[in-house]
Design a protein around this motif. Sequence first.
Motif, mmCIF file in Angstrom:
data_model
loop_
_atom_site.group_PDB
_atom_site.id
_atom_site.type_symbol
_atom_site.label_atom_id
_atom_site.label_comp_id
_atom_site.label_asym_id
_atom_site.label_seq_id
_atom_site.Cartn_x
_atom_site.Cartn_y
_atom_site.Cartn_z
ATOM 1 N N ALA A 46 0.850 -1.190 0.000
ATOM 2 C CA ALA A 46 0.000 0.000 0.000
ATOM 3 C C ALA A 46 0.882 1.235 0.000
ATOM 4 O O ALA A 46 1.791 1.354 0.821
ATOM 5 C CB ALA A 46 -0.911 0.007 1.217
ATOM 6 N N ALA A 47 0.630 2.155 -0.922
ATOM 7 C CA ALA A 47 1.444 3.362 -1.023
ATOM 8 C C ALA A 47 0.546 4.572 -1.222
ATOM 9 O O ALA A 47 -0.376 4.545 -2.037
ATOM 10 C CB ALA A 47 2.424 3.242 -2.186
ATOM 11 N N GLN A 48 0.837 5.634 -0.482
ATOM 12 C CA GLN A 48 0.051 6.856 -0.573
ATOM 13 C C GLN A 48 0.781 7.978 -1.314
ATOM 14 O O GLN A 48 0.151 8.907 -1.813
ATOM 15 C CB GLN A 48 -0.322 7.350 0.838
ATOM 16 N N ARG A 49 2.110 7.895 -1.391
ATOM 17 C CA ARG A 49 2.894 8.927 -2.090
ATOM 18 C C ARG A 49 3.976 8.229 -2.907
ATOM 19 O O ARG A 49 4.852 7.571 -2.356
ATOM 20 C CB ARG A 49 3.505 9.921 -1.102
ATOM 21 N N ILE A 50 3.878 8.382 -4.231
ATOM 22 C CA ILE A 50 4.736 7.635 -5.157
ATOM 23 C C ILE A 50 5.412 8.613 -6.110
ATOM 24 O O ILE A 50 4.756 9.502 -6.674
ATOM 25 C CB ILE A 50 3.919 6.615 -5.976
ATOM 26 N N LYS A 65 -1.658 4.910 -11.416
ATOM 27 C CA LYS A 65 -2.911 5.488 -10.926
ATOM 28 C C LYS A 65 -3.984 4.420 -10.786
ATOM 29 O O LYS A 65 -4.776 4.437 -9.827
ATOM 30 C CB LYS A 65 -3.375 6.592 -11.886
ATOM 31 N N PHE A 68 -2.942 2.336 -7.713
ATOM 32 C CA PHE A 68 -2.973 3.081 -6.446
ATOM 33 C C PHE A 68 -3.835 4.335 -6.642
ATOM 34 O O PHE A 68 -3.323 5.452 -6.704
ATOM 35 C CB PHE A 68 -1.544 3.472 -6.029
ATOM 36 N N ALA A 70 -5.758 6.153 -4.891
ATOM 37 C CA ALA A 70 -5.794 7.221 -3.887
ATOM 38 C C ALA A 70 -4.422 7.862 -3.666
ATOM 39 O O ALA A 70 -4.295 8.797 -2.867
ATOM 40 C CB ALA A 70 -6.321 6.666 -2.553
ATOM 41 N N ALA A 71 -3.411 7.382 -4.364
ATOM 42 C CA ALA A 71 -2.052 7.858 -4.111
ATOM 43 C C ALA A 71 -1.803 9.233 -4.720
ATOM 44 O O ALA A 71 -2.369 9.589 -5.752
ATOM 45 C CB ALA A 71 -1.039 6.854 -4.654
ATOM 46 N N ASP A 72 -0.917 9.973 -4.072
ATOM 47 C CA ASP A 72 -0.390 11.229 -4.601
ATOM 48 C C ASP A 72 0.800 10.885 -5.492
ATOM 49 O O ASP A 72 1.797 10.332 -5.012
ATOM 50 C CB ASP A 72 0.045 12.118 -3.431
ATOM 51 N N SER A 107 10.147 10.837 2.680
ATOM 52 C CA SER A 107 8.812 11.384 2.383
ATOM 53 C C SER A 107 8.005 10.558 1.392
ATOM 54 O O SER A 107 6.854 10.888 1.124
ATOM 55 C CB SER A 107 8.948 12.812 1.851
ATOM 56 N N ASP A 109 6.419 6.792 0.008
ATOM 57 C CA ASP A 109 6.107 5.386 0.294
ATOM 58 C C ASP A 109 6.735 4.472 -0.742
ATOM 59 O O ASP A 109 7.120 3.341 -0.426
ATOM 60 C CB ASP A 109 4.585 5.166 0.285
#
Length: 257
Positions: A46-50, A65, A68, A70-72, A107, A109
């Motif tokens: 699970a990653a939120q910032r890639i 996208k 993930f 919901a990722a930024d 900073s 994920d």
Amino acid sequence: MTATPAPKDAVRAAFDKAADNYDAVASVQRAACDRLLALVAAQGFAAQRILDAGCGTGYALAGLKRAFPAADLLALDFAPAMLRKHPPGIAQPLCADLEHLPIAGGSLDALWSSYALQWCNPRRALPELARSLRPGGQLWIATLGPGTLAELRDAFRHIDNDEHVLRFQPPEVILDAAESAGLQVLAAERDTLHAWAPDLRSLLSDIKTLGAHQTGAPRRALGKSAWARLVAAYETHRGPAGLPASYDTLWLIAKKK
């Protein structure tokens, strides 16, 4: 022989020039991305910032996208013309070098990089990529190995002894650099992907369009006799689909310790 990256200013200029036509001939690059996406999916991470580091025209961004949603997403390339090819709104664009990321330490994920690491010194780039990841964060890499464009290297041996094709780092160097940077390798695969062309002139044109023609070797026009020898030598590699260009590829999944 020690592999030495091509000069960065020459590589940047080549990719800026290639941006308009890059996607039309990037079948191998897309295949490498698709295989890396499959390896990433198998991790169940699970990653939120890639960050996509060395994103080119942004082919991987749509797949990231989807995987993930919901990722930024951040998209970095050192060739401004490549960044201008991205669809608007899918990722925050950053123009910078993999060896000097404008990213705060710890900073991210996850960090994705497909067919970009080979243009860098791995012992400078991998510590920088690892620095940007949080502990437990993952690095997703596809990079080129020393067998890349082996047919072209073989054909040029019939012309002279110059080094016309850049020798990329072997996998053991990349893996050792990753471990030294504080990364634990979770998965590694190596395979050869192929692009095809009907004749040598078309094949060389495609390589140039991909921006990968900068080798650091002296460049000069070939005379008719030398060109004929080069064509004849390359023809020995012809297969049912035409003339091949090999891309020796290493896929690597690692996590920051």
